[in-house]
Design a protein around this motif. Structure first.
Motif, mmCIF file in Angstrom:
data_model
loop_
_atom_site.group_PDB
_atom_site.id
_atom_site.type_symbol
_atom_site.label_atom_id
_atom_site.label_comp_id
_atom_site.label_asym_id
_atom_site.label_seq_id
_atom_site.Cartn_x
_atom_site.Cartn_y
_atom_site.Cartn_z
ATOM 1 N N ALA A 159 0.793 -1.279 -0.037
ATOM 2 C CA ALA A 159 -0.141 0.052 -0.033
ATOM 3 C C ALA A 159 0.963 1.201 -0.034
ATOM 4 C CB ALA A 159 -1.115 0.302 1.436
ATOM 5 N N ALA A 160 1.811 1.428 0.767
ATOM 6 C CA ALA A 160 2.796 2.524 1.042
ATOM 7 C C ALA A 160 3.529 2.496 -0.371
ATOM 8 C CB ALA A 160 4.109 2.173 1.923
ATOM 9 N N GLU A 161 3.944 1.774 -1.230
ATOM 10 C CA GLU A 161 4.383 1.844 -2.765
ATOM 11 C C GLU A 161 3.734 2.646 -3.508
ATOM 12 O OE1 GLU A 161 5.693 -2.192 -4.166
ATOM 13 O OE2 GLU A 161 7.236 -1.979 -2.698
ATOM 14 N N GLN A 162 2.254 2.590 -3.218
ATOM 15 C CA GLN A 162 1.144 3.052 -3.847
ATOM 16 C C GLN A 162 0.866 4.405 -3.661
ATOM 17 O OE1 GLN A 162 -2.193 0.812 -5.481
ATOM 18 N NE2 GLN A 162 -1.467 -0.813 -4.143
ATOM 19 N N GLY A 163 1.417 4.964 -2.598
ATOM 20 C CA GLY A 163 1.202 6.312 -2.127
ATOM 21 C C GLY A 163 0.263 6.304 -0.982
ATOM 22 N N GLU A 164 -0.160 5.349 -0.411
ATOM 23 C CA GLU A 164 -1.218 5.348 0.621
ATOM 24 C C GLU A 164 -0.577 5.755 1.850
ATOM 25 O OE1 GLU A 164 -4.885 4.839 2.734
ATOM 26 O OE2 GLU A 164 -4.590 4.669 0.633
ATOM 27 N N PRO A 165 -1.168 6.946 2.247
ATOM 28 C CA PRO A 165 -0.353 7.887 3.532
ATOM 29 C C PRO A 165 -0.477 7.170 4.852
ATOM 30 C CG PRO A 165 -2.275 9.173 2.722
ATOM 31 C CD PRO A 165 -2.124 7.780 1.801
ATOM 32 N N GLY A 166 -1.623 6.282 5.072
ATOM 33 C CA GLY A 166 -1.993 5.614 6.355
ATOM 34 C C GLY A 166 -1.008 4.357 6.437
ATOM 35 N N ALA A 167 -0.623 3.913 5.151
ATOM 36 C CA ALA A 167 0.345 2.925 5.093
ATOM 37 C C ALA A 167 1.705 3.233 5.017
ATOM 38 C CB ALA A 167 0.086 1.882 3.926
ATOM 39 N N GLN A 168 1.937 4.396 4.713
ATOM 40 C CA GLN A 168 3.243 4.807 4.881
ATOM 41 C C GLN A 168 3.595 5.185 6.276
ATOM 42 O OE1 GLN A 168 2.918 8.193 2.104
ATOM 43 N NE2 GLN A 168 3.864 7.073 0.351
ATOM 44 N N PHE A 169 2.702 5.621 6.973
ATOM 45 C CA PHE A 169 3.031 6.239 8.411
ATOM 46 C C PHE A 169 3.055 4.976 9.330
ATOM 47 C CE2 PHE A 169 1.306 6.644 12.683
ATOM 48 C CZ PHE A 169 1.910 7.544 13.182
ATOM 49 N N ASN A 170 2.223 3.876 8.926
ATOM 50 C CA ASN A 170 2.281 2.495 10.047
ATOM 51 C C ASN A 170 3.400 1.713 9.408
ATOM 52 O OD1 ASN A 170 -0.447 3.099 11.052
ATOM 53 N ND2 ASN A 170 -1.545 2.094 9.567
ATOM 54 N N LEU A 171 3.802 1.804 8.152
ATOM 55 C CA LEU A 171 5.192 1.069 7.857
ATOM 56 C C LEU A 171 6.164 1.765 8.520
ATOM 57 C CD1 LEU A 171 6.237 -1.259 6.390
ATOM 58 C CD2 LEU A 171 6.655 0.347 4.400
ATOM 59 N N GLY A 172 6.134 2.980 8.727
ATOM 60 C CA GLY A 172 7.457 3.785 9.503
ATOM 61 C C GLY A 172 7.235 3.375 10.867
ATOM 62 N N ILE A 173 6.257 3.380 11.412
ATOM 63 C CA ILE A 173 6.001 2.808 12.885
ATOM 64 C C ILE A 173 6.735 1.313 13.024
ATOM 65 C CG2 ILE A 173 4.539 2.240 15.044
ATOM 66 C CD1 ILE A 173 4.734 5.315 14.143
ATOM 67 N N MET A 174 6.076 0.675 12.215
ATOM 68 C CA MET A 174 6.876 -0.844 12.375
ATOM 69 C C MET A 174 8.239 -1.041 11.996
ATOM 70 S SD MET A 174 3.963 -2.717 12.346
ATOM 71 C CE MET A 174 3.846 -4.337 11.839
ATOM 72 N N TYR A 175 8.767 0.010 11.477
ATOM 73 C CA TYR A 175 10.427 0.125 11.134
ATOM 74 C C TYR A 175 10.868 0.644 12.568
ATOM 75 C CZ TYR A 175 10.892 -2.070 6.412
ATOM 76 O OH TYR A 175 11.091 -2.916 5.344
ATOM 77 N N THR A 176 10.474 1.578 12.908
ATOM 78 C CA THR A 176 10.824 2.372 14.265
ATOM 79 C C THR A 176 10.873 1.437 15.434
ATOM 80 O OG1 THR A 176 10.055 4.385 13.298
ATOM 81 C CG2 THR A 176 10.540 4.231 15.748
ATOM 82 N N LEU A 177 9.959 0.525 15.431
ATOM 83 C CA LEU A 177 9.681 -0.236 16.600
ATOM 84 C C LEU A 177 10.412 -1.778 16.344
ATOM 85 C CD1 LEU A 177 6.011 0.741 17.705
ATOM 86 C CD2 LEU A 177 8.148 1.301 18.525
ATOM 87 N N GLY A 178 10.493 -1.846 15.154
ATOM 88 C CA GLY A 178 11.221 -3.423 14.598
ATOM 89 C C GLY A 178 10.098 -4.348 14.749
ATOM 90 N N GLN A 179 8.924 -4.095 14.463
ATOM 91 C CA GLN A 179 7.602 -4.772 14.684
ATOM 92 C C GLN A 179 7.529 -5.443 13.236
ATOM 93 O OE1 GLN A 179 4.484 -2.746 16.167
ATOM 94 N NE2 GLN A 179 5.209 -3.299 18.288
ATOM 95 N N GLY A 180 7.890 -7.074 12.860
ATOM 96 C CA GLY A 180 7.740 -7.605 11.717
ATOM 97 C C GLY A 180 8.855 -7.374 10.877
ATOM 98 N N VAL A 181 9.912 -6.724 11.104
ATOM 99 C CA VAL A 181 11.009 -6.220 10.358
ATOM 100 C C VAL A 181 12.150 -6.069 11.494
ATOM 101 C CG1 VAL A 181 9.865 -5.422 8.398
ATOM 102 C CG2 VAL A 181 10.263 -3.842 10.259
ATOM 103 N N GLN A 182 13.265 -5.952 10.819
ATOM 104 C CA GLN A 182 14.325 -5.484 11.638
ATOM 105 C C GLN A 182 14.166 -4.031 11.877
ATOM 106 O OE1 GLN A 182 18.030 -6.886 10.256
ATOM 107 N NE2 GLN A 182 19.427 -5.497 11.546
ATOM 108 N N LYS A 183 14.876 -3.545 13.118
ATOM 109 C CA LYS A 183 14.720 -2.170 13.277
ATOM 110 C C LYS A 183 15.468 -1.311 12.558
ATOM 111 C CE LYS A 183 14.460 0.930 17.266
ATOM 112 N NZ LYS A 183 14.562 0.919 18.703
ATOM 113 N N ASP A 184 15.178 -0.493 11.889
ATOM 114 C CA ASP A 184 15.789 0.371 10.797
ATOM 115 C C ASP A 184 15.541 1.881 11.009
ATOM 116 O OD1 ASP A 184 17.136 1.786 8.649
ATOM 117 O OD2 ASP A 184 16.722 -0.053 7.171
ATOM 118 N N SER A 185 16.610 2.578 11.597
ATOM 119 C CA SER A 185 16.367 4.103 12.018
ATOM 120 C C SER A 185 16.490 4.764 10.818
ATOM 121 C CB SER A 185 17.456 4.490 12.897
ATOM 122 O OG SER A 185 18.618 4.219 12.380
ATOM 123 N N GLY A 186 16.881 4.419 9.637
ATOM 124 C CA GLY A 186 16.787 5.213 8.373
ATOM 125 C C GLY A 186 15.484 4.940 7.530
ATOM 126 N N ILE A 187 14.935 3.802 7.396
ATOM 127 C CA ILE A 187 13.646 3.630 6.722
ATOM 128 C C ILE A 187 12.578 4.022 7.238
ATOM 129 C CG2 ILE A 187 13.180 1.544 7.343
ATOM 130 C CD1 ILE A 187 12.814 0.815 4.266
#
Length: 156
Positions: free
Chosen positions: A121-149
């Motif tokens: 969804a984020a790749e299509q520009g869905e703002p909610g998904a972009q935000f939520n994906l950022g949170i997932m990376y910030t917290l390392g939920q479902g992905v390795q924690k990444d302070s850049g992405i």
């Protein structure tokens, strides 16, 4: 989710101008029924278009099932409708399906699956998904924690 009703209202209004082959009148009638508060009728009409393959109608069925409008709340049914629209590439459905995986509502809690759908969804520009994906990376939920992405995902 209360936000689902707001998003549904916006999508309903925006989609009035969109022509849909075969079930266009059905979707317009469903939108009118929803706007009038006749949720049972909206479910009936959206279901017709959704079963015909319309991703907006499939998404709307997911929202109605998730919010319990027109029928009892049913997260499993919501996930099934979101999945149909998500598989057709409909970004708002991908985002909502990811949210169900994030919280284990109607589907098993699966943060990796949530990240997969958020990414699509984020790749299509869905703002909610972009935000939520950022949170997932910030917290390392479902992905390795990444302070850049996470910064890139939320657009900062």
């Amino acid at each position: 989710m209360a936000g689902g009703a707001f998003v549904l209202s916006l999508l309903l209004a925006a989609s009035l101008a969109v022509v849909r082959p075969g079930w266009a009148g059905t979707v317009e009638d469903a939108q009118a029924a929803y706007a009038a508060g006749n949720f049972a009728r909206a479910v009936e009409l959206f279901r017709t278009a959704a079963e015909g393959g319309d991703p907006l109608a499939q998404y709307n069925m997911g929202v109605l099932c998730e919010d319990g409008k027109g029928s009892a709340k049913d997260f499993k049914a919501a996930a099934e409708w979101y999945r149909k629209a998500a598989d057709r590439g409909y970004a708002p459905a991908q985002n909502n399906l990811a949210n169900l995986y994030t919280f284990g509502l109607g589907v098993p809690l699966d943060l990796t699956e949530a990240v997969k759908w958020l990414g699509r969804a984020a790749e299509q520009g869905e703002p909610g998904a972009q935000f939520n994906l950022g949170i997932m990376y910030t917290l390392g939920q479902g992905v390795q924690k990444d302070s850049g992405i996470e910064t890139a995902a939320v657009g900062h």
